[in-house]
Enzyme design. Structure first.
Site, short mmCIF file in Angstrom:
data_model
loop_
_atom_site.label_atom_id
_atom_site.label_comp_id
_atom_site.label_asym_id
_atom_site.label_seq_id
_atom_site.Cartn_x
_atom_site.Cartn_y
_atom_site.Cartn_z
N TYR A 191 -18.68 -44.48 66.62
CA TYR A 191 -18.27 -45.84 66.23
C TYR A 191 -17.14 -46.35 67.11
O TYR A 191 -16.17 -45.64 67.38
CB TYR A 191 -17.78 -45.85 64.78
CG TYR A 191 -18.87 -45.69 63.75
CD1 TYR A 191 -19.90 -46.62 63.65
CD2 TYR A 191 -18.84 -44.62 62.87
CE1 TYR A 191 -20.89 -46.47 62.69
CE2 TYR A 191 -19.82 -44.47 61.90
CZ TYR A 191 -20.86 -45.40 61.81
OH TYR A 191 -21.81 -45.26 60.87
N LYS A 214 -3.64 -25.24 40.54
CA LYS A 214 -3.97 -26.66 40.33
C LYS A 214 -4.92 -27.15 41.44
O LYS A 214 -5.05 -26.49 42.48
CB LYS A 214 -2.70 -27.50 40.29
CG LYS A 214 -1.91 -27.50 41.59
CD LYS A 214 -0.53 -28.13 41.40
CE LYS A 214 0.25 -28.06 42.69
NZ LYS A 214 1.65 -28.49 42.52
C1 LIG Z 1 2.39 -27.42 43.10
C2 LIG Z 1 3.54 -26.86 42.41
C3 LIG Z 1 3.98 -25.57 42.71
C4 LIG Z 1 3.42 -24.76 43.86
O1 LIG Z 1 3.92 -25.28 45.06
P1 LIG Z 1 3.60 -24.57 46.49
O2 LIG Z 1 4.44 -25.33 47.44
O3 LIG Z 1 2.15 -24.78 46.71
O4 LIG Z 1 3.96 -23.15 46.36
C5 LIG Z 1 5.02 -25.05 41.95
N1 LIG Z 1 5.58 -25.77 40.96
C6 LIG Z 1 5.19 -27.01 40.65
C7 LIG Z 1 5.86 -27.74 39.54
C8 LIG Z 1 4.17 -27.61 41.36
O5 LIG Z 1 3.79 -28.85 41.06
#
Ligand SMILES: *Cc1c(COP(=O)(O)O)cnc(C)c1O
Length: 367
Positions: free
Chosen positions: A254, A38
């Site tokens: 800044y 993702k």
């Molecule tokens: C993002 C996510 C993962 C992966 O999590 P990590 O901590 O990056 O391993 C797994 N399951 C779900 C439902 C997620 O949203």
């Protein structure tokens, strides 16, 4: 790929594959791996890493949204893709089915809506049922699962491919995690009793995998561990583009929040918060130049950041590592997370589109 401004991120396929192999070894041959890609693979590039994940033993991919799933289908990825996020509006289930994406069902209402979309298909539609065992985000409560499972028994258009939950405290509270696991296992036992013997049970994200094999169940869902565990996959590089010698008491950036204490050499880097370099690292973070940690001075600006390189022997054109190694020194996403009071996820996802991703060829050593 060509770019003019010397700020880029290098992505190492070798490191990614090594991390995946390590995870596969940890969970063993009976547990399959769903690689979580993702947010454009946590900023690394999902279409780059998806084929590598699949060629190296991932059974499925996970993304957050329909858009992210469709982008992988457009890149000719044929493997199962689970949409981890909540789908809204529920009529969008038909979009998932049109692209052969596996949706998550997180309520009875959603199950009904998926059934409506599925009735237009001439195949049983696979989906995963999400149980909220303590995350408090999306999912059916453990007690709400039974009526859904009962209803599903007679729904031939739907195929319960998985039952899953998400750990809220995997890296901080093992006892809480054990309770979550127990709640999921009870629902899974119920499903098995109803005849759903094939449904995959899964709960472990990266930190969940580290809690031990009882958490691995039939499938694990690593994200962060694929990118950072043994081998950091991404390194973030820039170059020193401007250098000046200034006397003591010279204000920098800044708000003039920094004034030199002595005769100083101040370097300017072509990277700023529009690239995802956190502004909270102003007067706090460091970068690597000539194998040395050199401090950020003054505020990080949108496009530039100033560094105190006094006595380092730096020159214009020097290589600068923001995330990566130089000599014996290493900077990680976690270092930036500490300076910016966040986690490494936010740092990696926050490296903006403006930063070109350069994929190293296989066997190439990161520079
Ligand atoms: C993002 C996510 C993962 C992966 O999590 P990590 O901590 O990056 O391993 C797994 N399951 C779900 C439902 C997620 O949203």
């Amino acid at each position: 790929m060509s770019f003019y401004r010397p700020t880029w991120a290098e992505v190492s396929p070798d490191a990614f594959v090594s991390n995946l192999q390590q995870i596969k070894k940890t969970v063993g041959p009976k547990t399959s791996v769903l690689a979580v890609l993702k947010a454009d693979a946590y900023g690394h590039g999902a279409t780059t890493l998806a084929p590598l994940a699949l060629q190296n033993g991932a059974a499925a991919l996970g993304v957050s949204s329909l858009e992210e799933g469709i982008a992988l289908r457009d890149a000719d990825i044929k493997a199962p893709i689970l949409i981890l996020g909540g789908i809204y509006p529920l009529t969008n289930f038909s979009v998932a089915l049109d692209h052969n994406l596996t949706p998550t069902v997180a309520s009875l209402e959603a199950a009904h809506a998926l059934q409506v979309a599925a009735s237009k298909q001439n195949r049983p539609v696979p989906f995963h049922l999400k149980i909220d065992t303590g995350m408090g985000r999306i999912g059916v409560s453990p007690s709400g699962a039974k009526p859904i499972l009962d209803w599903l028994r007679h729904e031939k258009t739907l195929k319960l491919e998985g039952i899953y939950s998400h750990l809220a405290c995997a890296d901080s509270d093992p006892e809480f995690s054990v309770q979550q696991l127990k709640l999921l296992e009870d629902v899974v036992a119920q499903a098995r009793a109803f005849g759903f013997t094939e449904a995959l049970a899964h709960i472990a994200n990266s930190a969940g995998i580290a809690l031990g094999t009882p958490f691995s169940l039939n499938m694990v869902r690593p994200g962060l561990a694929l990118y950072t565990s043994n081998f950091p996959v991404l390194s973030w590089q820039t170059k020193l583009i401007f250098l000046k010698k200034v006397p003591a008491n010279t204000p920098i950036s800044y708000g003039a929040t920094f004034r030199t204490q002595r005769d100083s050499e101040i370097a300017t880097l072509p990277v700023g918060y529009a690239d995802g370099l956190p502004r909270l690292a102003s007067n706090k973070g460091s970068v690597l130049i000539r194998n040395k940690r050199c401090p950020i001075v003054g505020r990080v600006t949108m496009d530039h950041t100033m560094i105190d390189v006094t006595g380092v022997g730096a020159t214009v054109g020097d290589a600068v590592a923001l995330i990566g190694c130089q000599g014996a020194e290493t900077l990680t996403a976690l270092d930036w997370a500490d300076w910016a009071q966040t986690n490494s996820y936010e740092i990696l996802c926050g490296i903006s589109k403006r930063v070109p991703r350069v994929v190293l060829t296989k066997g190439d050593k990161r520079g």
